[in-house]
Scaffold this active site. Structure first.
Site, mmCIF file in Angstrom:
data_model
loop_
_atom_site.group_PDB
_atom_site.id
_atom_site.type_symbol
_atom_site.label_atom_id
_atom_site.label_comp_id
_atom_site.label_asym_id
_atom_site.label_seq_id
_atom_site.Cartn_x
_atom_site.Cartn_y
_atom_site.Cartn_z
ATOM 1 N N THR A 145 84.259 23.489 6.020
ATOM 2 C CA THR A 145 84.287 23.649 4.568
ATOM 3 C C THR A 145 84.042 22.313 3.873
ATOM 4 O O THR A 145 84.750 21.335 4.123
ATOM 5 C CB THR A 145 85.657 24.196 4.137
ATOM 6 N N GLU A 146 82.999 22.282 3.011
ATOM 7 C CA GLU A 146 82.667 21.080 2.247
ATOM 8 C C GLU A 146 82.495 19.848 3.139
ATOM 9 O O GLU A 146 82.749 18.723 2.715
ATOM 10 C CB GLU A 146 83.727 20.811 1.173
ATOM 11 N N LEU A 147 82.086 20.067 4.379
ATOM 12 C CA LEU A 147 81.869 19.007 5.377
ATOM 13 C C LEU A 147 83.132 18.193 5.655
ATOM 14 O O LEU A 147 83.066 17.018 6.043
ATOM 15 C CB LEU A 147 80.729 18.075 4.964
ATOM 16 N N TRP A 298 82.075 15.893 1.507
ATOM 17 C CA TRP A 298 80.886 15.466 0.758
ATOM 18 C C TRP A 298 81.115 15.546 -0.751
ATOM 19 O O TRP A 298 80.172 15.467 -1.525
ATOM 20 C CB TRP A 298 79.659 16.264 1.182
#
Length: 485
Positions: A145-147, A298
């Site tokens: 999730t979201e890197l 990120w």
């Protein structure tokens, strides 16, 4: 030779309706169906569907010289199946080309990797099953999730059998190092890491249509020239972005589709190839290891998890949610399981953020709340009702420690029962074999008797034939004499 690795993220949460204090205990349906339908349908029409059509045209034109990867959350897939089924069909068509790879992630696009390892593993398995059922691929590379990533997450990802993972090339982690290489995880040496080139990705995602940007307008030949001019030893450029960049964040009128269409042609002129994450991992060798002690992502300039866990509102909501995770996993109620996934979406906590960041606009653009405090109040009202429903599944007096003990006992019993089932099945198979052997022994003659019978048979036949030949004339004579009388 240089390579471009394109990865697109698709995620949509199930947005919550306005849920007041007086709804707690009376209304167990939490979602704004109109908003969910309207938003994902609009984005699909402006972005997902035309972008899919464009990618299919590129693959037909360039064959396996153009490749991309997708990571699609389970909640997004559910909404697309329900509201935009034609997107699923077009994605299946892309998957059939062999030039599109699907990555693994958490089903609910959740923060489980930071809060609950057991839930994290369960969601990854559920997500990968969904991908296989729809598109026939078993993901080999993981993106969180979201890197979100750190050394602890790397160890869990490797233990699940993944060969690679992708995350952000955060400056405070890389230091003087470049994101344009393959690295290995310090805590999981067999896990290879692909790092987002933030500058070149954001040139497309955020700056492409910015008239004040010094490099405006961004053309395909200019962009490919930038990649070609990178040091020769930097063989990889990872371009990671949200899929709605194409047509939604950067509208069609900006020329974004024409820009992407032109990339393969100019890339070929510079001998720059397109590769999927799996191909990158199998073909390129890592240049060193990377240690990430604290979680990165990120999001925002800080590239940390403060966008979801940066204030007391968010921390309290996450703590309350995951405090009942063990109880939820014991439930067999389908609605509770479904709500559990939907309430874990990271977007709910992002809406509570009190940070001011331009990067946050990717999510907050669709926030249904006027302020983070309204988002917190609404979510906690919903969570209060959900927690009550979960607790109703178990005696109210059972404390968490006692419940954990019961869970351990149940798991041990389940393992014991499974072992006993296997043993019973083995005994049944052995009994069937024994009965079949006894029956065969009783019905078939012994080998020596078989041979004896086989030897006697021709002789018996000869005797019987001679006897029959001798008896026949006598019988005829007797019959003839009897008829004369």
């Amino acid at each position: 030779m240089k390579a471009i690795c394109f990865y697109f993220q698709i995620h949509q949460p199930f947005r919550l309706k306005t849920y007041r204090f007086f709804d707690i205990g009376n209304d167990h349906y939490y979602y704004d169906d109109f908003a969910n339908d309207d938003i994902i349908t609009r984005i699909a029409q402006r972005s997902y569907l035309p972008a899919n059509e464009m990618l299919l045209e590129l693959i037909k034109e360039y064959g396996n010289k153009f490749k991309v990867a997708f990571s699609i959350s389970g909640t997004a897939l559910e909404q697309l199946e329900q509201y935009v089924p034609e997107f699923i069909d077009s994605m299946k068509e892309l998957a059939a080309t062999g030039c599109v790879e699907f990555l693994s992630e958490t089903y609910a696009h959740s923060l489980a990797s930071l809060e609950d390892p057991d839930e994290f593993v369960a969601q990854v398995k559920e997500h990968d099953k969904k991908i296989y059922d729809l598109f026939g691929q078993r993901p080999k590379v993981f993106r969180n999730t979201e890197l979100i990533y750190d050394d602890d997450i790397a160890a869990m990802v490797q233990s699940m059998g993944f060969k690679g993972a992708i995350t952000d090339g955060a400056k405070h982690i890389l230091g003087w190092k470049s994101p344009n290489y393959i690295y290995t995880a310090a805590s999981a040496p067999k896990l290879k890491l692909l790092l987002k080139n933030s500058k070149m990705s954001d040139d497309i995602s955020f700056r492409f249509n910015n008239f004040d940007w010094a490099e405006y307008p961004l053309t395909a030949d200019k962009y490919i020239n930038w990649i070609a001019q990178l040091p020769q030893e930097e063989q990889l450029v990872n371009l990671f972005m949200n899929y709605e960049t194409l047509g939604e964040l950067q509208p069609r009128e900006s020329g974004i589709f024409e820009f992407i269409k032109a990339l393969p042609r100019f890339a070929a002129q510079h001998d720059i190839h397109f590769m999927t994450p799996s191909e990158v991992i199998s073909r390129l060798k890592p240049v060193g290891e990377l240690s990430v002690l604290h979680p990165i992502s990120w999001a925002d300039e800080a590239r940390d998890t403060s966008a979801w866990l940066g204030n007391t509102l968010q921390q309290e909501a996450v703590k309350k949610l995951y405090s009942i995770s063990e109880r939820v996993r014991l439930c067999n109620d389908r609605r509770i399981k479904q709500d559990w996934y939907y309430l874990q979406a990271s977007d709910h906590f992002f809406y509570m953020s009190t940070k001011h960041s331009d990067d946050g606009s990717v999510h907050s653009h669709y926030s249904p709340y006027d302020s983070p405090y309204t988002a917190f109040t609404n979510y906690m009202n919903v969570l209060s009702d959900f927690r009550t429903r979960v607790k109703e599944q178990f005696p109210a007096g059972v404390e968490s420690e006692e419940l954990n003990s019961l869970i351990l006992t149940i798991r041990n019993q389940e393992n014991e029962i499974e072992q006993l089932h296997r043993e019973v099945q083995m005994l049944r198979n052995n009994i069937v074999k024994d009965i079949a052997g006894d029956f065969k022994a009783e019905t078939e003659p012994e080998p020596e008797k078989k041979k004896a019978l086989a030897k006697k048979t021709p002789a018996k036949k000869a005797v019987e034939e001679k006897a029959a030949a001798k008896k026949t004339p006598a019988k005829k004579a007797v019959k003839k004499a009897a008829s004369k009388k």
